[in-house]
Design a protein around this motif. Structure first.
Motif, PDB file in Angstrom:
ATOM      1  N   GLU A  26     137.085 -17.193  11.035  1.00 20.35           N
ATOM      2  CA  GLU A  26     136.683 -16.238  10.004  1.00 20.35           C
ATOM      3  C   GLU A  26     135.542 -15.396  10.558  1.00 20.35           C
ATOM      4  O   GLU A  26     134.707 -15.903  11.321  1.00 20.35           O
ATOM      5  CB  GLU A  26     136.229 -16.996   8.752  1.00 20.35           C
ATOM      6  CG  GLU A  26     135.909 -16.148   7.548  1.00 20.35           C
ATOM      7  CD  GLU A  26     135.612 -17.001   6.308  1.00 20.35           C
ATOM      8  OE1 GLU A  26     134.819 -16.559   5.463  1.00 20.35           O
ATOM      9  OE2 GLU A  26     136.190 -18.117   6.203  1.00 20.35           O
ATOM     10  N   LEU A  27     135.507 -14.118  10.201  1.00 17.62           N
ATOM     11  CA  LEU A  27     134.420 -13.224  10.583  1.00 17.62           C
ATOM     12  C   LEU A  27     133.621 -12.866   9.336  1.00 17.62           C
ATOM     13  O   LEU A  27     134.186 -12.394   8.351  1.00 17.62           O
ATOM     14  CB  LEU A  27     134.959 -11.944  11.230  1.00 17.62           C
ATOM     15  CG  LEU A  27     135.759 -12.102  12.523  1.00 17.62           C
ATOM     16  CD1 LEU A  27     136.234 -10.730  13.015  1.00 17.62           C
ATOM     17  CD2 LEU A  27     134.945 -12.803  13.609  1.00 17.62           C
ATOM     18  N   MET A  28     132.323 -13.102   9.382  1.00 15.24           N
ATOM     19  CA  MET A  28     131.435 -12.776   8.267  1.00 15.24           C
ATOM     20  C   MET A  28     130.555 -11.604   8.700  1.00 15.24           C
ATOM     21  O   MET A  28     129.699 -11.740   9.573  1.00 15.24           O
ATOM     22  CB  MET A  28     130.605 -13.989   7.879  1.00 15.24           C
ATOM     23  CG  MET A  28     129.620 -13.720   6.757  1.00 15.24           C
ATOM     24  SD  MET A  28     128.960 -15.252   6.040  1.00 15.24           S
ATOM     25  CE  MET A  28     130.257 -15.646   4.846  1.00 15.24           C
ATOM     26  N   ILE A  29     130.778 -10.459   8.084  1.00 12.40           N
ATOM     27  CA  ILE A  29     130.179  -9.214   8.537  1.00 12.40           C
ATOM     28  C   ILE A  29     128.879  -8.929   7.798  1.00 12.40           C
ATOM     29  O   ILE A  29     128.826  -8.978   6.566  1.00 12.40           O
ATOM     30  CB  ILE A  29     131.170  -8.047   8.324  1.00 12.40           C
ATOM     31  CG1 ILE A  29     132.462  -8.305   9.110  1.00 12.40           C
ATOM     32  CG2 ILE A  29     130.549  -6.719   8.730  1.00 12.40           C
ATOM     33  CD1 ILE A  29     133.603  -7.380   8.719  1.00 12.40           C
ATOM     34  N   THR A  30     127.833  -8.609   8.571  1.00 10.05           N
ATOM     35  CA  THR A  30     126.580  -8.169   7.983  1.00 10.05           C
ATOM     36  C   THR A  30     126.289  -6.769   8.486  1.00 10.05           C
ATOM     37  O   THR A  30     126.406  -6.489   9.681  1.00 10.05           O
ATOM     38  CB  THR A  30     125.422  -9.137   8.312  1.00 10.05           C
ATOM     39  OG1 THR A  30     124.238  -8.699   7.665  1.00 10.05           O
ATOM     40  CG2 THR A  30     125.177  -9.265   9.803  1.00 10.05           C
ATOM     41  N   GLY A  62     128.914 -15.126  12.095  1.00  9.04           N
ATOM     42  CA  GLY A  62     128.285 -13.957  11.516  1.00  9.04           C
ATOM     43  C   GLY A  62     128.292 -12.832  12.541  1.00  9.04           C
ATOM     44  O   GLY A  62     127.909 -13.036  13.697  1.00  9.04           O
ATOM     45  N   VAL A  63     128.703 -11.644  12.124  1.00  7.47           N
ATOM     46  CA  VAL A  63     128.846 -10.507  13.028  1.00  7.47           C
ATOM     47  C   VAL A  63     128.115  -9.303  12.447  1.00  7.47           C
ATOM     48  O   VAL A  63     128.370  -8.913  11.299  1.00  7.47           O
ATOM     49  CB  VAL A  63     130.328 -10.127  13.229  1.00  7.47           C
ATOM     50  CG1 VAL A  63     130.459  -9.019  14.268  1.00  7.47           C
ATOM     51  CG2 VAL A  63     131.159 -11.329  13.616  1.00  7.47           C
ATOM     52  N   ALA A  64     127.233  -8.706  13.223  1.00  5.19           N
ATOM     53  CA  ALA A  64     126.608  -7.452  12.813  1.00  5.19           C
ATOM     54  C   ALA A  64     127.587  -6.323  13.111  1.00  5.19           C
ATOM     55  O   ALA A  64     127.994  -6.129  14.260  1.00  5.19           O
ATOM     56  CB  ALA A  64     125.302  -7.231  13.566  1.00  5.19           C
TER      57      ALA A  64
END
Length: 374
Positions: free
Chosen positions: A346-350, A263-265
């Motif tokens: 995988e990058l999960m963007i928040t 998870g990436v801000a």
């Protein structure tokens, strides 16, 4: 390896089924979305849910791989306390993107309830539901006690592997003969395929383990499950946790090799100044949360006017150091660097910001920066 481990590992998924995505455009890895369904000052939960639909549909249109919501409780600025309810609503407004929980906090719930909720979601959106699970409460201790109807708050974490095994057996309808739950079936679920006249698809949502430390990393690796790490609020532990996951990994029917997302801000805007202005709303919101004053996400104007004390300023500087923000090109470079540094699959963007428009615009700009289809 225990019999419980065998039950979890042998979950009937084929390698990569519903897990591995394809990197879109020029992105280094698949891109996904984590949405807290935030509520800004001056807005409502209804507006936040409408924004969630807009973001999910935009993510689907632009080629993002999945969209997850996370379970939080007793936080006025976060409207995602009921992931299954939100996902049912989003399933009705999307057609292709994977939908899931990032995650459901399993110790807060009876495993049978989660199996039934996500079996129902699978019936609503066949083949595109993920079940991400965490062992933290997603709230403070008092709220966790209210959720669990117990004051033994360590009980859930200590028993998480057993709860996970029980949930897996309900999802697969695989309790052995003689087990107290052998005649209990999660419905919708596989039992409908084996009932007279049954034509139910045996497919069920793939399980993910979530974490911000080493416990879930090691457990996910030992069970051959995909792993999602909360880099956006535990960046110092990212590399150790991913290393531990990969070192602990044992091939399973689910995966032949490790698969980890982080998870990436991240927030993109037309200018660096505007991006900074937007992410400061999330920074002030985090300061208030960490000091026991959770509330609605403040507006940019309120964040600009706030005077941080020395301790708060130190926290904000540290927190912002792990938020990728700026122009679309700067955000793309930051995400590329992070993918390379961590080896994430995988990058999960928040997106951390007050208003839905800024968050939605950020996902559009990131998609543009990677040449994703419009």
């Amino acid at each position: 390896m225990s019999g419980e481990d065998e039950e979890i590992r042998g979950s009937g998924e084929t390698a990569g089924d519903g897990i591995r995505g394809t990197a879109p455009g020029t992105a280094p890895v698949p891109l996904s979305v984590l949405d807290l369904v935030t509520v800004g000052a001056g807005s409502t939960a209804s507006a936040a849910v409408r924004t969630a639909v807009d973001i999910a549909r935009t993510a689907e249109r632009r080629g993002f791989h999945r969209y997850w919501v996370a379970e939080h409780h007793s936080m006025p600025g976060v409207a995602s306390s009921s992931p299954a309810v939100l996902l049912a609503h989003l399933a009705a407004h999307t057609t292709r993107i994977r939908l899931g929980s990032g995650g459901v906090m399993l110790p807060n719930h009876a495993p049978l309830v989660i199996a039934e909720q996500f079996g129902t979601l699978e019936a609503m959106a066949p083949g595109r539901v993920d079940l991400g699970l965490g062992r933290a409460p997603g709230t403070d201790g008092a709220t966790a006690a209210a959720l669990r109807r117990t004051e033994r708050l360590h009980e859930g974490a200590d028993e998480f592997p057993q709860q996970l095994a029980e949930l897996t057996r309900f999802l697969d309808d695989s309790f052995p003969d003689g087990h107290p739950y052998a005649k209990i079936h999660a419905v919708p679920g596989p039992v409908q395929a084996t009932s007279p006249g049954g034509v139910q698809d045996r497919h069920r949502p793939p399980l993910w383990l979530l974490g911000s430390s080493g416990f879930s990393a090691r457990l996910a690796g030992s069970l051959g499950l995909p792993f999602a790490f909360a880099h956006h609020f535990s960046a110092a532990n990212t590399l150790p946790a991913l290393d531990l996951y990969r070192a602990s990994f044992r091939p399973s029917e689910v995966l032949s090799e490790p698969y980890a997302l982080i998870g990436v801000a991240a927030l993109a805007a037309e200018s660096e100044q505007e991006a900074r202005r937007q992410v400061m709303t999330g920074a002030l919101s985090m300061v208030r949360l960490r000091t026991g004053r959770p509330g609605l996400v403040p507006s940019p104007e309120e964040a600009e006017a706030y005077r941080f004390n020395e301790l708060e300023r130190g926290f904000v500087d540290s927190w912002l150091g792990n938020v990728v923000h700026g122009t679309p090109d700067a955000v793309r470079q930051g995400l590329d660097d992070l993918a390379k540094r961590t080896g994430a699959d995988e990058l999960m963007i928040t997106a951390n910001a007050h208003g839905g428009a800024a968050r939605l615009r950020s996902y559009e700009l990131i998609a543009d920066a990677y040449g994703l289809p419009a």
